[in-house]
Design a protein around this motif. Structure first.
Motif, short mmCIF file in Angstrom:
data_model
loop_
_atom_site.label_atom_id
_atom_site.label_comp_id
_atom_site.label_asym_id
_atom_site.label_seq_id
_atom_site.Cartn_x
_atom_site.Cartn_y
_atom_site.Cartn_z
N ARG A 115 0.83 -1.04 -0.52
CA ARG A 115 0.08 0.14 0.08
C ARG A 115 0.26 0.95 -0.33
O ARG A 115 0.78 2.41 -0.66
N ASP A 116 2.13 1.71 1.24
CA ASP A 116 3.19 2.52 1.06
C ASP A 116 3.62 2.91 -0.33
O ASP A 116 3.57 4.24 -1.10
N PHE A 117 3.85 1.44 -1.07
CA PHE A 117 4.31 1.65 -2.66
C PHE A 117 3.52 2.68 -3.33
O PHE A 117 4.25 3.33 -4.07
N VAL A 118 2.38 1.81 -3.78
CA VAL A 118 1.31 2.43 -3.84
C VAL A 118 1.30 3.78 -4.00
O VAL A 118 1.08 5.03 -5.04
N ARG A 119 0.99 4.47 -2.59
CA ARG A 119 0.40 5.91 -2.36
C ARG A 119 2.29 6.75 -2.85
O ARG A 119 1.44 7.82 -2.63
N ASP A 153 -2.41 13.33 -8.74
CA ASP A 153 -1.08 12.05 -8.97
C ASP A 153 -0.34 11.96 -10.45
O ASP A 153 -1.63 11.81 -11.13
N PRO A 154 0.49 11.66 -10.36
CA PRO A 154 1.26 12.12 -12.13
C PRO A 154 0.54 10.40 -12.73
O PRO A 154 0.13 10.94 -14.10
N GLU A 155 -0.21 9.03 -11.78
CA GLU A 155 -0.07 7.85 -12.89
C GLU A 155 -1.79 7.67 -12.23
O GLU A 155 -2.14 7.62 -13.79
N PHE A 156 -2.25 8.77 -11.60
CA PHE A 156 -3.68 7.75 -11.14
C PHE A 156 -4.47 9.52 -11.60
O PHE A 156 -5.30 9.41 -11.09
N ARG A 157 -4.06 9.96 -11.89
CA ARG A 157 -5.01 11.75 -12.58
C ARG A 157 -6.13 11.67 -13.15
O ARG A 157 -7.32 11.55 -12.98
N SER A 158 -6.19 10.76 -13.96
CA SER A 158 -7.58 10.15 -14.91
C SER A 158 -8.47 9.20 -14.50
O SER A 158 -8.83 9.23 -14.46
N ASP A 159 -7.52 8.60 -13.45
CA ASP A 159 -8.92 7.75 -12.65
C ASP A 159 -9.56 8.01 -11.92
O ASP A 159 -10.18 8.13 -11.83
N ALA A 160 -8.64 9.24 -11.04
CA ALA A 160 -9.11 9.96 -10.42
C ALA A 160 -10.03 11.40 -10.80
O ALA A 160 -11.67 11.14 -10.28
#
Lengths: 397, 421
Positions: A115-119, A153-160
């Motif tokens: 979880r820490d890695f993903v965050r 977030d640089p990776e999950f912006r579109s998902d959010a």
């Protein structure tokens, strides 16, 4: 006859668990030592072009693949690298460990470390997404709670943002217009994907709020245009026309078919800043045209210039050629070309040549002639530049 | 490459071999393989027994397997395995190489990798997995539009990888790269034509190291795949189509041999061969040139046996069966030319639009349209003679594979194995 301890374990937990314990024991016994893991990661990090390090990487990857799942955090740094070759070798080990563990009756993973890695937004986005996929199998609620919060977030912006758009729809359906408006506004502010930007803008428009996708994404839409110059066959890209020696907005030139051409103001009306030269200058073929703008920057800064053109384009910034692509018939696509450029404080002169080739042999292929150009940050957000190409009165579409 | 391998593989059991055994189906005797793009000779033809002529979504389908992501690469078949590539993810940078058992479609292994530099692609007709993989029976090679090349052993263990995008620049391509790699001895040859710096590359199959690389100046975007053609002197020539010409090279070292001018700007179809000629087509509105190999220099006026602008497709490759050369245009017009003269034999409008290239076995040619309908016709005929018209309920853009009397049809989301039990 089995040893007493083993008989006890089998009677208490059953033969399946006994088999799992045996596998675990074998793996634990064969797990590489800490320094072997470090060496393996260093070996993977050293892979490079032209097959460099492949043989050693095979062994190193196999070494890491023998680790038990509890040791996954030790190899996550191997995934967190811009070196895609190294990351893939490490991923092979990661996938092996994960598959092996998931096949066990009761898989166990070091979830908090995962979880820490993903965050951690500073990690490689692809590696975070990979680990999140595992967590989605183990505890889907983690993703459901985390991802909507990752608007910046640089990776999950579109998902959010996608989640925000859906949440706005839900609020609207529930009759909560103010909540919906705030949610769509947030989606718009954080969106960098053009489809999401337009979707959020449309939602806000429906609720009586107007936002500006062009400014949000940093498109240049106020231009002065000059053309068409005659450019037979595919000669336009290589040929030099007078504006390349110096822009004189008051000058007149001999254009295609003997027509006198002069700079004329034009504002692109497209919601994503697409400039249609067929409309602005008249449909033609085997030609070249120029677009000019003065861009005002509040400070010296390095930004991204992103553009696409049909047929091809050459870009000069403050007299320096910063981009040239000879790509006939390759179509305009947003952000097709990306180049870092330095802007001066104050006015910056932007000149673009856009070529138009012959009609495609297939008459059904449209002979587009267009440009789409913007200045933005590395994530695709406009950087607040003013365009001084024309006054409001001049800029008639 | 010897692609015919009737075999009875013997698996030796042992503790260390257990994972391998789990991944390996039981040994089965097999006919001809379909080892890469368009089959054993990259021409769409196999000498193997033919698949059934009739099927539907519910009849004649031995098995179907869900596939990850998207892709229009053709499935390849080697002995007891079927291998497929695809890509997915937010930027199509997730790459997949999936190995299924030929009997039943069970997943034997599935490797997931990251690609370096995803390009633009056509929403329906391409992804990063347009190039077909290729195998020599010992290794599987997969090239993706992200500019990455991977080599696996037959058990799916990664052997080496290359990021051509990192080494030589990202592919600049509006529909993603689709050129399928070719095996020549111990070389893996890739045609890398795009709007950046184009090149032709030969990689050592065992090590992944370059054996030779040739810059392709004045070459631009192309999606065609290279072809090997026997020349009169017994050697083989490497033939590439693209950028308004056809070029012949020495596959051993990449030395240029000959050029024929007069093709279209952008070329997708792969040349085919027969009658001592190589047939290259580029369109739409372009030409087919039937070229005699073995020349040197500009052979446009000396080695072109015939030239025709009839029926040239944009995407589907042509197929040469016996004395007839068949071209299916993207919009469905099927043109049959006499292979020795280029004269039109007949034309027929087929139903639907076409992206997949035709395949042929046992005298029947299979044309699959984008709606998943397959028209089966008699080959080598002076007349259009339709044998069957089959439907499945799924779009198809990938070219089929044929092996051992089965047709492997890759649809948008699933792989169908069509055959008789």
């Amino acid at each position: 006859m089995l040893p007493a301890g083993v008989r006890w374990f089998r009677s208490k937990y059953g033969p399946t668990s006994l088999a799992a314990l045996a596998v675990w024991a074998c793996l634990a016994a064969s797990a590489p030592a800490a320094d072997a893991v470090s060496r393996a990661l260093a070996t993977l990090a050293d892979v490079g072009p032209n097959g460099k390090g492949a043989a050693a990487a095979r062994e190193a990857s196999a070494t890491l693949a023998a680790l038990p799942s509890a040791e996954l955090p030790r190899i996550l740094p191997g995934l967190d690298t811009p070196n895609v070759l190294a990351a893939n070798w490490c991923r092979a080990a990661y996938e092996t460990i994960v598959a092996r563990e998931l096949a066990r009756p009761k898989p166990e993973f070091p979830r908090e470390a995962l979880r820490d890695f993903v965050r951690d937004g500073a990690r490689q986005g692809r590696a975070r997404r990979l680990v999140l996929r595992l967590l989605d199998q183990l505890e889907p609620e983690f993703s459901r709670e985390l991802v909507p919060t990752l608007l910046d977030d640089p990776e999950f912006r579109s998902d959010a943002v996608a989640h925000a758009l859906a949440a706005g729809d839900a609020a609207l359906a529930a009759g909560k217009a103010n909540e919906a408006k705030a949610t769509f506004r947030s989606a718009f502010d954080y969106a960098r994907d053009s489809a999401q930007v337009l979707a959020a803008a449309d939602k806000l428009q429906g609720l009586g709020e107007t936002v500006d996708p062009v400014a949000h994404l940093g498109f240049v839409v106020d231009w002065r245009l000059l053309g068409p110059f005659d450019a037979p066959a595919y000669s336009g890209f290589e040929r030099t026309f007078p504006p390349e020696a110096g822009v004189d907005l008051a000058a007149e030139y001999a254009g295609q078919n003997g027509k006198t051409i002069r700079w004329m103001p034009h504002r692109a009306q497209d919601r994503l800043g697409q400039l249609d030269l067929n409309s602005a200058l008249g449909a033609t073929r085997e030609a070249a045209a120029y677009a000019y703008a003065t861009v005002e920057s509040p400070r010296e800064q390095t930004v991204q210039l992103r553009c696409g053109a049909d047929d091809n384009c050459t870009v000069w910034l403050n007299g320096e050629k910063v981009l040239a692509r000879r790509q006939w018939l390759n179509g305009t696509r947003m952000d097709r070309f990306v180049v870092d450029v330095s802007l001066r404080k104050g006015a910056n002169a932007l000149l673009v040549k856009i070529c138009q080739g012959p009609q495609h042999k297939d008459p059904e292929v449209p002979n587009n002639w267009s440009l789409q150009l913007r200045f933005c940050d590395a994530h695709g957000a406009g950087v607040g530049l003013e365009t001084l190409a024309s006054t409001a009165e001049e800029a008639k579409p | 490459m010897n692609v015919r391998r009737p075999l009875l593989t013997v698996c030796v059991l042992g503790g260390a071999a257990l994972p391998m055994l789990l991944a390996a189906p039981l040994p089965v005797a097999r006919g001809e393989n379909w080892p890469g793009w368009r089959g054993p000779h990259r021409t769409g033809l196999t000498e193997d027994v033919g698949p059934p002529e009739n099927w539907s979504s519910t009849e004649g389908v031995l098995w179907k397997a869900d596939l990850p992501g998207e892709g229009i690469s053709n499935p390849i078949v080697w002995e007891d395995r079927v291998i497929v590539t695809s890509s997915d993810g937010p930027r199509q940078e997730e790459l997949h190489v999936v190995c299924l058992s030929r009997d039943g479609g069970r997943e034997l292994w599935h490797r997931r990798l990251w690609g370096t530099a995803p390009t633009l692609y056509h929403a329906q007709k391409s992804s990063m997995a347009s190039p077909s993989p290729v195998t020599d029976g010992q290794r599987v090679f997969a090239f993706f539009g992200t500019g990455d090349v991977f080599c696996f052993d037959m058990q799916g263990q990664l052997q080496w990888q290359r990021s051509l995008a990192d080494e030589y620049g990202a592919f600049e391509n509006r529909f993603a790269a689709s050129s399928s790699p070719l095996l020549f001895g111990d070389l893996l040859i890739l045609q890398c034509d795009h709007y950046g710096a184009s090149y032709l590359l030969a990689i050592d199959v065992a090590t992944g190291v370059n054996r030779w690389r040739r810059e392709r100046e004045d070459v631009w975007l192309s999606w065609s795949s290279p072809q090997l053609v026997p020349a009169d002197d017994g050697r083989q020539e490497l033939v590439l189509c693209g950028s308004e010409r056809v070029d012949g090279f020495d596959p051993a070292d990449g030395a240029p041999l000959w050029t024929v001018h007069g093709m279209a700007r952008e070329c997708v179809p792969t040349p085919v061969l027969g009658h001592g000629l190589v047939y290259a087509v580029s369109g739409p509105g372009g030409a087919t040139c039937a070229i005699r190999p073995g020349g040197r220099g500009d052979v446009t006026h000396t080695h072109v046996e015939w030239r025709s602008e009839l029926g040239a497709p944009f995407v589907p490759s042509a197929i040469l069966v016996g004395d007839y050369y068949y071209l299916v245009h993207d919009k469905g017009v099927l043109t049959c030319l006499e292979a020795r003269t280029g004269k039109q034999a007949w034309r027929k409008r087929l139903e639907g639009a076409y992206t997949a290239s035709p395949v042929c076995a046992a005298g029947k040619i299979y044309f699959v349209n984008e709606e998943g309908s397959t028209i089966v016709i008699e080959a080598d005929s002076r007349k259009y003679r339709e044998v069957a018209h089959n439907e499945i309920d799924e779009p198809v853009y990938a070219s089929p594979a044929i092996a051992d009397g089965k047709l492997y049809l890759r649809a948008a989301k699933r792989l169908y194995c069509i055959g008789e039990r």
